[in-house]
Design a protein around this motif. Structure first.
Motif, PDB file in Angstrom:
ATOM      1  N   ARG A  89     -10.273 -19.285 -37.051  1.00 26.41           N
ATOM      2  CA  ARG A  89     -10.721 -19.589 -35.695  1.00 26.41           C
ATOM      3  C   ARG A  89     -11.820 -18.622 -35.281  1.00 26.41           C
ATOM      4  N   GLU A 126     -19.846 -23.179 -31.937  1.00 24.93           N
ATOM      5  CA  GLU A 126     -20.006 -24.571 -32.373  1.00 24.93           C
ATOM      6  C   GLU A 126     -20.325 -24.651 -33.860  1.00 24.93           C
ATOM      7  N   GLN A 127     -21.233 -23.781 -34.279  1.00 23.43           N
ATOM      8  CA  GLN A 127     -21.690 -23.787 -35.669  1.00 23.43           C
ATOM      9  C   GLN A 127     -20.545 -23.482 -36.633  1.00 23.43           C
ATOM     10  N   SER A 128     -19.593 -22.652 -36.205  1.00 19.48           N
ATOM     11  CA  SER A 128     -18.482 -22.297 -37.088  1.00 19.48           C
ATOM     12  C   SER A 128     -17.583 -23.498 -37.369  1.00 19.48           C
ATOM     13  N   GLY A 129     -17.482 -24.421 -36.397  1.00 18.78           N
ATOM     14  CA  GLY A 129     -16.632 -25.584 -36.568  1.00 18.78           C
ATOM     15  C   GLY A 129     -15.142 -25.284 -36.501  1.00 18.78           C
ATOM     16  N   LEU A 130     -14.789 -24.031 -36.226  1.00 16.77           N
ATOM     17  CA  LEU A 130     -13.389 -23.616 -36.165  1.00 16.77           C
ATOM     18  C   LEU A 130     -12.862 -23.742 -34.737  1.00 16.77           C
ATOM     19  N   ARG A 143     -17.692 -29.400 -25.889  1.00 13.81           N
ATOM     20  CA  ARG A 143     -18.403 -29.476 -27.171  1.00 13.81           C
ATOM     21  C   ARG A 143     -17.531 -29.194 -28.386  1.00 13.81           C
ATOM     22  N   SER A 144     -16.434 -28.491 -28.179  1.00 19.33           N
ATOM     23  CA  SER A 144     -15.589 -28.116 -29.314  1.00 19.33           C
ATOM     24  C   SER A 144     -14.814 -29.327 -29.831  1.00 19.33           C
ATOM     25  N   GLN A 145     -14.641 -29.375 -31.150  1.00 17.84           N
ATOM     26  CA  GLN A 145     -13.843 -30.428 -31.777  1.00 17.84           C
ATOM     27  C   GLN A 145     -12.358 -30.195 -31.513  1.00 17.84           C
ATOM     28  N   HIS A 146     -12.004 -28.973 -31.147  1.00 20.29           N
ATOM     29  CA  HIS A 146     -10.621 -28.567 -30.916  1.00 20.29           C
ATOM     30  C   HIS A 146     -10.461 -28.155 -29.451  1.00 20.29           C
TER      31      HIS A 146
END
Length: 127
Positions: A24, A49-53, A79-82
């Protein structure tokens, strides 16, 4: 020479740090989170965002937050996927979450046991 008693006391300057972990990304906010940190807050959003975590935001040392900080949290949440987690939220930030209803978009974690964090082995700290 005497101090100007009419001047408001200066708070602690704000700071934003992004720490990439193994599973994370943690963003640590401290001091006054206001418009002066606009560039730093946008960069933190981009880095996270770039980390994708999954993202967690430690707000324990926040002494003040204005609409810039609220907008930052809203931007992360949308914006976060999580689902974004807020850790150790002080009363000033908690109040803003309730008033603006941004808190509905975030998970507030009160249990310190859940906040253990291990940074990546390379010690990657972005700020």
């Amino acid at each position: 020479m005497h101090a100007d008693r009419s001047a408001p006391p200066r708070g602690e300057p704000g700071a934003v740090h992004v720490i990439l972990g193994a599973d994370r990304t943690r963003i640590v906010l401290s001091g006054e989170i206001d418009a002066d940190l606009g560039t730093d807050l946008h960069q933190a959003t981009a880095d996270a965002e770039q980390s994708g975590l999954p993202i967690e935001v430690d707000t324990h040392h926040v002494t003040f937050m204005d609409s810039s900080g609220v907008a930052f949290l809203a931007r992360l949440a949308t914006r976060s996927q999580h689902r974004v987690r807020l850790l150790r939220v002080p009363p000033t930030v908690r109040f803003l979450l309730e008033v603006t209803r941004i808190g509905e978009l975030l998970d507030v974690v009160d249990d310190d046991a859940e906040t253990q964090f291990e940074a990546r082995g390379d010690g990657n700290l972005l700020s």
